[in-house]
Design a protein around this motif. Structure first.
Motif, PDB file in Angstrom:
ATOM      1  N   ALA A 175       0.855  -1.185   0.000  1.00 54.18           N
ATOM      2  CA  ALA A 175       0.000   0.000   0.000  1.00 54.18           C
ATOM      3  C   ALA A 175       0.889   1.232   0.000  1.00 54.18           C
ATOM      4  O   ALA A 175       2.086   1.160   0.318  1.00 54.18           O
ATOM      5  CB  ALA A 175      -0.932   0.009   1.215  1.00 54.18           C
ATOM      6  N   ALA A 176       0.320   2.364  -0.338  1.00 55.65           N
ATOM      7  CA  ALA A 176       1.057   3.632  -0.295  1.00 55.65           C
ATOM      8  C   ALA A 176       1.315   4.008   1.160  1.00 55.65           C
ATOM      9  O   ALA A 176       0.467   3.786   2.030  1.00 55.65           O
ATOM     10  CB  ALA A 176       0.269   4.725  -0.996  1.00 55.65           C
ATOM     11  N   PRO A 177       2.474   4.579   1.453  1.00 58.44           N
ATOM     12  CA  PRO A 177       2.743   5.034   2.828  1.00 58.44           C
ATOM     13  C   PRO A 177       1.657   5.958   3.365  1.00 58.44           C
ATOM     14  O   PRO A 177       1.303   5.890   4.549  1.00 58.44           O
ATOM     15  CB  PRO A 177       4.085   5.766   2.693  1.00 58.44           C
ATOM     16  N   LEU A 180      -1.258   3.851   4.588  1.00 58.74           N
ATOM     17  CA  LEU A 180      -0.945   3.183   5.850  1.00 58.74           C
ATOM     18  C   LEU A 180      -0.919   4.176   7.005  1.00 58.74           C
ATOM     19  O   LEU A 180      -1.297   3.836   8.136  1.00 58.74           O
ATOM     20  CB  LEU A 180       0.394   2.457   5.732  1.00 58.74           C
ATOM     21  N   ALA A 181      -0.507   5.405   6.741  1.00 59.29           N
ATOM     22  CA  ALA A 181      -0.502   6.422   7.793  1.00 59.29           C
ATOM     23  C   ALA A 181      -1.924   6.783   8.214  1.00 59.29           C
ATOM     24  O   ALA A 181      -2.191   7.056   9.391  1.00 59.29           O
ATOM     25  CB  ALA A 181       0.228   7.673   7.301  1.00 59.29           C
ATOM     26  N   ARG A 182      -2.846   6.732   7.260  1.00 58.95           N
ATOM     27  CA  ARG A 182      -4.232   7.098   7.560  1.00 58.95           C
ATOM     28  C   ARG A 182      -5.021   5.958   8.204  1.00 58.95           C
ATOM     29  O   ARG A 182      -5.843   6.183   9.086  1.00 58.95           O
ATOM     30  CB  ARG A 182      -4.949   7.539   6.277  1.00 58.95           C
ATOM     31  N   PHE A 183      -4.755   4.719   7.748  1.00 55.98           N
ATOM     32  CA  PHE A 183      -5.603   3.601   8.171  1.00 55.98           C
ATOM     33  C   PHE A 183      -4.858   2.526   8.970  1.00 55.98           C
ATOM     34  O   PHE A 183      -5.471   1.581   9.448  1.00 55.98           O
ATOM     35  CB  PHE A 183      -6.253   2.951   6.941  1.00 55.98           C
ATOM     36  N   GLY A 184      -3.564   2.674   9.109  1.00 59.04           N
ATOM     37  CA  GLY A 184      -2.795   1.687   9.853  1.00 59.04           C
ATOM     38  C   GLY A 184      -2.384   0.511   8.985  1.00 59.04           C
ATOM     39  O   GLY A 184      -2.968   0.244   7.936  1.00 59.04           O
ATOM     40  N   SER A 185      -1.366  -0.205   9.448  1.00 57.89           N
ATOM     41  CA  SER A 185      -0.850  -1.356   8.700  1.00 57.89           C
ATOM     42  C   SER A 185      -1.391  -2.651   9.310  1.00 57.89           C
ATOM     43  O   SER A 185      -1.362  -2.827  10.530  1.00 57.89           O
ATOM     44  CB  SER A 185       0.679  -1.367   8.748  1.00 57.89           C
ATOM     45  N   PRO A 186      -1.909  -3.568   8.506  1.00 54.99           N
ATOM     46  CA  PRO A 186      -2.416  -4.833   9.041  1.00 54.99           C
ATOM     47  C   PRO A 186      -1.322  -5.577   9.812  1.00 54.99           C
ATOM     48  O   PRO A 186      -0.200  -5.705   9.329  1.00 54.99           O
ATOM     49  CB  PRO A 186      -2.841  -5.611   7.797  1.00 54.99           C
ATOM     50  N   ALA A 187      -1.668  -6.080  10.978  1.00 55.49           N
ATOM     51  CA  ALA A 187      -0.723  -6.874  11.767  1.00 55.49           C
ATOM     52  C   ALA A 187      -0.884  -8.358  11.494  1.00 55.49           C
ATOM     53  O   ALA A 187       0.026  -9.154  11.759  1.00 55.49           O
ATOM     54  CB  ALA A 187      -0.935  -6.597  13.261  1.00 55.49           C
ATOM     55  N   HIS A 188      -2.038  -8.756  10.934  1.00 51.76           N
ATOM     56  CA  HIS A 188      -2.341 -10.149  10.632  1.00 51.76           C
ATOM     57  C   HIS A 188      -3.165 -10.164   9.345  1.00 51.76           C
ATOM     58  O   HIS A 188      -3.903  -9.199   9.057  1.00 51.76           O
ATOM     59  CB  HIS A 188      -3.136 -10.784  11.776  1.00 51.76           C
ATOM     60  N   PRO A 189      -3.054 -11.233   8.521  1.00 54.89           N
ATOM     61  CA  PRO A 189      -3.818 -11.261   7.271  1.00 54.89           C
ATOM     62  C   PRO A 189      -5.308 -10.989   7.450  1.00 54.89           C
ATOM     63  O   PRO A 189      -5.934 -10.359   6.585  1.00 54.89           O
ATOM     64  CB  PRO A 189      -3.567 -12.672   6.736  1.00 54.89           C
ATOM     65  N   ARG A 190      -5.903 -11.444   8.551  1.00 53.63           N
ATOM     66  CA  ARG A 190      -7.343 -11.211   8.735  1.00 53.63           C
ATOM     67  C   ARG A 190      -7.671  -9.720   8.853  1.00 53.63           C
ATOM     68  O   ARG A 190      -8.803  -9.302   8.576  1.00 53.63           O
ATOM     69  CB  ARG A 190      -7.843 -11.964   9.960  1.00 53.63           C
ATOM     70  N   ASP A 191      -6.688  -8.920   9.259  1.00 54.29           N
ATOM     71  CA  ASP A 191      -6.915  -7.474   9.346  1.00 54.29           C
ATOM     72  C   ASP A 191      -7.182  -6.865   7.975  1.00 54.29           C
ATOM     73  O   ASP A 191      -7.787  -5.785   7.877  1.00 54.29           O
ATOM     74  CB  ASP A 191      -5.706  -6.782   9.978  1.00 54.29           C
ATOM     75  N   ASP A 196      -9.612  -1.096   2.708  1.00 55.67           N
ATOM     76  CA  ASP A 196      -9.921  -0.920   1.286  1.00 55.67           C
ATOM     77  C   ASP A 196      -8.938  -1.779   0.492  1.00 55.67           C
ATOM     78  O   ASP A 196      -7.731  -1.763   0.771  1.00 55.67           O
ATOM     79  CB  ASP A 196      -9.769   0.547   0.870  1.00 55.67           C
ATOM     80  N   CYS A 197      -9.445  -2.509  -0.498  1.00 58.88           N
ATOM     81  CA  CYS A 197      -8.586  -3.407  -1.270  1.00 58.88           C
ATOM     82  C   CYS A 197      -8.785  -3.188  -2.765  1.00 58.88           C
ATOM     83  O   CYS A 197      -9.895  -2.906  -3.227  1.00 58.88           O
ATOM     84  CB  CYS A 197      -8.883  -4.869  -0.924  1.00 58.88           C
ATOM     85  N   ILE A 242      -0.702   3.327  -5.506  1.00 61.76           N
ATOM     86  CA  ILE A 242       0.253   4.407  -5.229  1.00 61.76           C
ATOM     87  C   ILE A 242      -0.487   5.692  -4.856  1.00 61.76           C
ATOM     88  O   ILE A 242      -0.040   6.463  -4.002  1.00 61.76           O
ATOM     89  CB  ILE A 242       1.170   4.631  -6.453  1.00 61.76           C
ATOM     90  N   ALA A 243      -1.660   5.897  -5.466  1.00 60.63           N
ATOM     91  CA  ALA A 243      -2.453   7.089  -5.186  1.00 60.63           C
ATOM     92  C   ALA A 243      -3.178   7.008  -3.845  1.00 60.63           C
ATOM     93  O   ALA A 243      -3.853   7.974  -3.450  1.00 60.63           O
ATOM     94  CB  ALA A 243      -3.465   7.318  -6.303  1.00 60.63           C
ATOM     95  N   GLY A 244      -3.046   5.851  -3.162  1.00 53.95           N
ATOM     96  CA  GLY A 244      -3.600   5.748  -1.812  1.00 53.95           C
ATOM     97  C   GLY A 244      -4.997   5.181  -1.702  1.00 53.95           C
ATOM     98  O   GLY A 244      -5.685   5.402  -0.707  1.00 53.95           O
ATOM     99  N   HIS A 245      -5.429   4.414  -2.716  1.00 52.78           N
ATOM    100  CA  HIS A 245      -6.801   3.904  -2.713  1.00 52.78           C
ATOM    101  C   HIS A 245      -6.964   2.553  -2.014  1.00 52.78           C
ATOM    102  O   HIS A 245      -8.077   2.032  -1.967  1.00 52.78           O
ATOM    103  CB  HIS A 245      -7.329   3.816  -4.147  1.00 52.78           C
ATOM    104  N   GLY A 246      -5.884   1.964  -1.517  1.00 52.58           N
ATOM    105  CA  GLY A 246      -6.044   0.722  -0.779  1.00 52.58           C
ATOM    106  C   GLY A 246      -4.875  -0.224  -0.912  1.00 52.58           C
ATOM    107  O   GLY A 246      -3.843   0.093  -1.522  1.00 52.58           O
ATOM    108  N   LEU A 247      -5.046  -1.417  -0.323  1.00 49.33           N
ATOM    109  CA  LEU A 247      -4.044  -2.478  -0.390  1.00 49.33           C
ATOM    110  C   LEU A 247      -4.107  -3.161  -1.743  1.00 49.33           C
ATOM    111  O   LEU A 247      -5.189  -3.329  -2.328  1.00 49.33           O
ATOM    112  CB  LEU A 247      -4.299  -3.515   0.698  1.00 49.33           C
ATOM    113  N   ILE A 248      -2.960  -3.618  -2.243  1.00 49.23           N
ATOM    114  CA  ILE A 248      -2.905  -4.374  -3.480  1.00 49.23           C
ATOM    115  C   ILE A 248      -2.031  -5.597  -3.261  1.00 49.23           C
ATOM    116  O   ILE A 248      -1.023  -5.545  -2.543  1.00 49.23           O
ATOM    117  CB  ILE A 248      -2.373  -3.521  -4.656  1.00 49.23           C
TER     118      ILE A 248
END
Length: 309
Positions: A175-177, A180-191, A196-197, A242-248
Motif C-alpha cells: 500500500a502507499a505510505p 498506511l498512515a491514515r488507516f494503519g498497517s495490518p498486523a495479521h492477514p485477517r486485518d 480498502d482493497c 500508489i495514489a492511496g486507494h487501498g491495499l494491493i
C-alpha cells in the motif's frame, strides 16, 4: 462392413477446423481469405459427405455439434503433426523452420517470457513465434497452440511440464505510505478484511487469490474490493494503490520497483511465502520441431543459470 466412401478433402477439413477455432463463418472466411459464401458451401459439402451435422447455425451464433466437437479435437493434433512434418521436410540440416504458438498467462509477459523469446528468436531466425495471451486457462490444444505456460496448480495431469523462468516467485501485499498512515498497517492477514482493497480479475471472471502462509498456517482470503481491475490493466491497479486507494496484492517482481522508490510499502512480508515458478507444458503425443527447439533452449538456459551446463 468397412466404409469405402472417399475421404473428405483435407482443405475442407481445414476450413471446418478454422471455423471451430474462430467461432464463426465470417471470422473463418477472413482468416482463410475466402468469401463467407465459399466457407458455407464448403461446410455444406463436408456435412453431406460425412452424413452428419457438424455445425449448428443460427442468425446470431455458430456452435459445434457433439460430433463436430469430437472431430475438431481429433483433427487438431493431426494438423499439428502435418505442419511439423512439412516444416521438417523443408528444413535444411541444422536449421529449424516453422511456427511455434504458445498459450501463456499475462503474468509471464511482463518480465519472464520476453527475454526468453528474445534469445530463442535470435538463435532460430526461421521460426515464426505467435503468443496467445490467455488468463482463462482454456485448453491449449483446442486453441491450436503447440505448448503453453502455466503455474503448477493449473497444470493438466496428462501433460509434460518443465520449469521456465524463475524457479520460485513470491507474492507481495502493499500500500502507499500515505494510506498506511491514515488507516494503519495490518498486523495479521485477517486485518486485511477491514481495509480498502484493490483486486485483480482474470478474463475468466475469477478474482485473483490472496493467499498468506506462515509457520504452517495458510489463509486464503477473499476481501471485499473497493476497486476491481482486469489483470490486463494491472499497471493501472498499481497506480491506484500508489495514489492511496487501498491495499494491493500481486507478484512481488511487479511491485518491487515501487518499493525501491518509496511509492509503495510492503505489508505482512513474513506472511508472503514463496511458491514454484511457471512451467512450460506440452502434450507427450506431439513435439513439432520448433517446439523441440524451444524446449531445448529453455532447458539449456536453466542449466546455465544453475551452473550445470
Amino acid at each position: 462392413m468397412p466404409n469405402n466412401s472417399p475421404l473428405p478433402s483435407f482443405d475442407d477439413l481445414l476450413t471446418f477446423l478454422v471455423i471451430a477455432r474462430t467461432g464463426g463463418f465470417r471470422a473463418a472466411a477472413k482468416r482463410l481469405g475466402n468469401a463467407p459464401s465459399t466457407v458455407s458451401e464448403t461446410i455444406n459439402r463436408l456435412e453431406a459427405e460425412l452424413g452428419v451435422p457438424l455445425i449448428i447455425r443460427t442468425t446470431r451464433s455458430v456452435h459445434l455439434t457433439e460430433v463436430g466437437r469430437a472431430l475438431a479435437e481429433r483433427l487438431e493434433p493431426v494438423v499439428a503433426e502435418t505442419r511439423s512434418a512439412i516444416a521438417e521436410a523443408t528444413s535444411s540440416e541444422g536449421v529449424v523452420r516453422g511456427r511455434l504458438k504458445l498459450q501463456v498467462p499475462g503474468a509471464v509477459m511482463e518480465d519472464i517470457l520476453p527475454p526468453i523469446l528474445d534469445g530463442f528468436a535470435r538463435a532460430n531466425p526461421q521460426v515464426r513465434v505467435e503468443i496467445l495471451v490467455d488468463d482463462r486457462f482454456n485448453d491449449m490444444i483446442g486453441t491450436g497452440c503447440d505448448a503453453g505456460i502455466r503455474y503448477g496448480e493449473h497444470l493438466a495431469q496428462d501433460m509434460i511440464a518443465i520449469p521456465i523462468g524463475p524457479p520460485v516467485q513470491r507474492p507481495a501485499l502493499a500500500a502507499a505510505p500515505d494510506y498506511l498512515a491514515r488507516f494503519g498497517s495490518p498486523a495479521h492477514p485477517r486485518d486485511v478484511l477491514s481495509h480498502d482493497c484493490i483486486r485483480l480479475r482474470f478474463a475468466s471472471g475469477a478474482l485473483t487469490e490472496w493467499e498468506f502462509e506462515k509457520d504452517g498456517e495458510t489463509l486464503q482470503l477473499d476481501p471485499a474490493a473497493r476497486l476491481i481491475i482486469g489483470t490486463a490493466g494491472w499497471r493501472a491497479a498499481v497506480k491506484l494503490a500508489i495514489a492511496g486507494h487501498g491495499l494491493i496484492y500481486g507478484f512481488r517482481n511487479w511491485l518491487e520497483p515501487h518499493f525501491a522508490t518509496g511509492e509503495l510499502a510492503p505489508v505482512l512480508e513474513d506472511w508472503c511465502a514463496e511458491y514454484e515458478g511457471p512451467f512450460l507444458y506440452y502434450s507427450s503425443r506431439l513435439t513439432p520441431r520448433p517446439l523441440r527447439a524451444f524446449i531445448d533452449f529453455v532447458t539449456a538456459q536453466r542449466r546455465q543459470a544453475a551452473g550445470t551446463g
